[in-house]
Design a protein around this motif. Sequence first.
Motif, short mmCIF file in Angstrom:
data_model
loop_
_atom_site.label_atom_id
_atom_site.label_comp_id
_atom_site.label_asym_id
_atom_site.label_seq_id
_atom_site.Cartn_x
_atom_site.Cartn_y
_atom_site.Cartn_z
N VAL A 117 5.95 -8.95 2.97
CA VAL A 117 7.19 -9.14 2.65
C VAL A 117 7.56 -9.24 1.28
O VAL A 117 8.55 -9.31 0.36
N ILE A 118 6.31 -9.15 0.35
CA ILE A 118 6.34 -9.01 -1.04
C ILE A 118 6.17 -7.62 -1.37
O ILE A 118 5.35 -7.53 -2.37
N ASN A 119 5.92 -6.80 -0.73
CA ASN A 119 5.31 -5.41 -0.70
C ASN A 119 6.45 -4.71 -1.48
O ASN A 119 7.73 -4.34 -0.78
N VAL A 120 6.52 -4.36 -2.63
CA VAL A 120 7.61 -3.69 -3.44
C VAL A 120 8.10 -2.52 -2.92
O VAL A 120 9.38 -2.22 -2.69
N ILE B 252 13.44 -7.62 -1.54
CA ILE B 252 13.00 -8.29 -2.88
C ILE B 252 13.99 -8.26 -3.76
O ILE B 252 14.64 -9.15 -4.60
N LYS B 253 15.02 -7.12 -3.94
CA LYS B 253 16.03 -6.85 -4.93
C LYS B 253 17.01 -8.05 -4.77
O LYS B 253 17.34 -8.93 -5.81
N LYS B 254 17.56 -8.29 -3.52
CA LYS B 254 18.55 -9.34 -3.51
C LYS B 254 17.90 -10.81 -3.28
O LYS B 254 18.72 -11.78 -3.68
N THR B 255 16.65 -10.74 -3.11
CA THR B 255 15.87 -12.11 -3.28
C THR B 255 15.98 -12.52 -4.86
O THR B 255 16.53 -13.96 -5.19
#
Length: 477
Positions: free
Chosen positions: A366-369, A275-278
Motif C-alpha cells: 500500500v506504500i509502493n509508490v 498515495i497521491k490522494k492520501t
Amino acid sequence: MLDVYRYRWLAQVFVKISGTLAGNEVTFEDTSIYLQFQNYELVPRTSYHCAGNLKLVMASSQSRRKSFPSISFKMKKDVLKLFFDPSYTWLLGLLLCNVEIFINLFVINKVKYTEVDWLAYMQEVGGFLNGTCDYMQLKGDTGPLVYPAGFVYIYSLLYYATNNGQNIRLAQYIFFIFYLINHLLVVRIYHKTKLCPPYVLLFLTCTSYRVHSLFVLRLFNDPIAMLILYIAINLFIDRQWYLGSLVYSIAVSVKMNILLFAPGLLLLYLVGNGIKKTIINLSICASLQVVFAIPFLRINPLGYVIRSFDLGRQFFHQWTVNWRFLSEDLFADRRFHFVLLFSHITILFLFAAFKWKRSFSDLCDVINVKKMWGKGQADISSNQIVLILFTSNFIGICFSRSLHYQFYIWYYHTLPYLLWSTPYQAPVRLLLFGVIELCWNTFPSTNLSSSSLHLCHTLLLLGLWKRKEVVRAQKIE
C-alpha cells in the motif's frame, strides 16, 4: 346520492391501504375497484361509474374468514422483519428516535442536573472571549484547558447561546438535539452496512442510561466529538473522502481521542485512494488544525501544542474504570504506560498486516509508490470502512492508560457492530454487551468491575481476530 368523483380518491386510498396490509395487489381501472388476492381472486360483481352511487362490494363471509388468517400471518411476518431484517434498520431507528425524544425529555425534567465540567468549560472559553489567546493562561475550576481549538470555538457558541453558560436548562435541550442527531447518524451507519439485526438498536436505546447522562446531564465535550466523527464516517461510507477528512479533523479539534481512529483511517486512505490522494487527505486534516489554532499559535505556539495535545497527561486513579485493580503506584508508573503503548502499536500492526490485509508483504504494497501513487489498491465496501475504523478505535481503548466514565461514549455505539463482526453466537454477543454495560454503570469502579471489563474487551478482541481479513479487491457495495 354521493358524488363518486368527489370521494373516489378516499375510496382508493382506503382500498390501497387495506390491500397492502393484507398482502394483496390492488389496482384501479377507471372508477371500478378490483381486488386480486394472493391466494384466491375476487371478481367484481359490478362496475360503479360516476353517475351511480358509491357502493362497497363486500366479500362473502367465507372469503372474509379466509382473509383474516392471511392478514394476521402477514403482519407477524412484517413485525419479525422489523426486528431481524437489516434492511428495516432505518425504519426501526426512526421509530426509536421518537422513543428517545420521550426518554431525553424525561431525564432533563425529572433527573437532577449534576455539575461536573460545564462550569469549567465556560470559564475556559470565557477567558478566550475576553481576549486571552495564550493557552497556558486559559483555565477553569477543574484545571487548565487541555482541548484543541475546535473545542474553544464550539463551546464559545454554547457560551453565547446559554447566557454566558448560566442557562443550564437551555444547554441541556441543545445537547438533547445533539443526542437525536447522533442517534440518526449511528442508525444510518448500521443501515448502510446491514451487518447487525435491527433489534440491536433497542439495546442501544434501552441500556444507555450513562450515555443519556453524558449528553443531557453532564454536557461533556466527548459526545460532541463523537457526533462529528459519525458525520465523517457517514461521508466516508458515501466515498466523500475530502469532505470526510475535513469533518474528521474538526472532530479531532474537539477532543484528541478521535485520533484512535487514525491508524485505520490511514490504511483506508492508502488502499482506497492511493498515495497521491492520501497526501491530499492528510493535508486537509493538518491544514484545518493549523487554521483553527492560528489565534493561539500567534501568541504562544509551544504552549498551545503542549496543552491541547498533551499525550503525557496524568490521570487520577480514583476515577479510573479499567485499572481499578492496580495499585496507585503501578497505575502512575511510566514503564507501565510504555508497555501499554507498545502493546497498542503491536496489536494495531498485527491487525493491519494479517486481518485488514492478507500479509505483511500485502500491507507493504500500500506504500509502493509505483503501484499506489495514482489509484487505490481495491474498492472498499461500507462494511470494510466501518469495521476497520471501529476496530482501530477499540484497540486503542483496550490499551488506554485510563478510562473515565465519560469515555464510554468513545465506543458505546460501535459495540454492537464489533460484536456482530465476531463468530460468536447472538446470546454470547448480548452477554458481552450486557456485562460491559454493567461495568460502566458500576460507580465507583471496583476490582471486579475493572477485571470484568478487561475480560470482555479481551474476548471481543479475540473474536475480531478470528474474523477473516476484510480488505479485498472487490466492487463497492
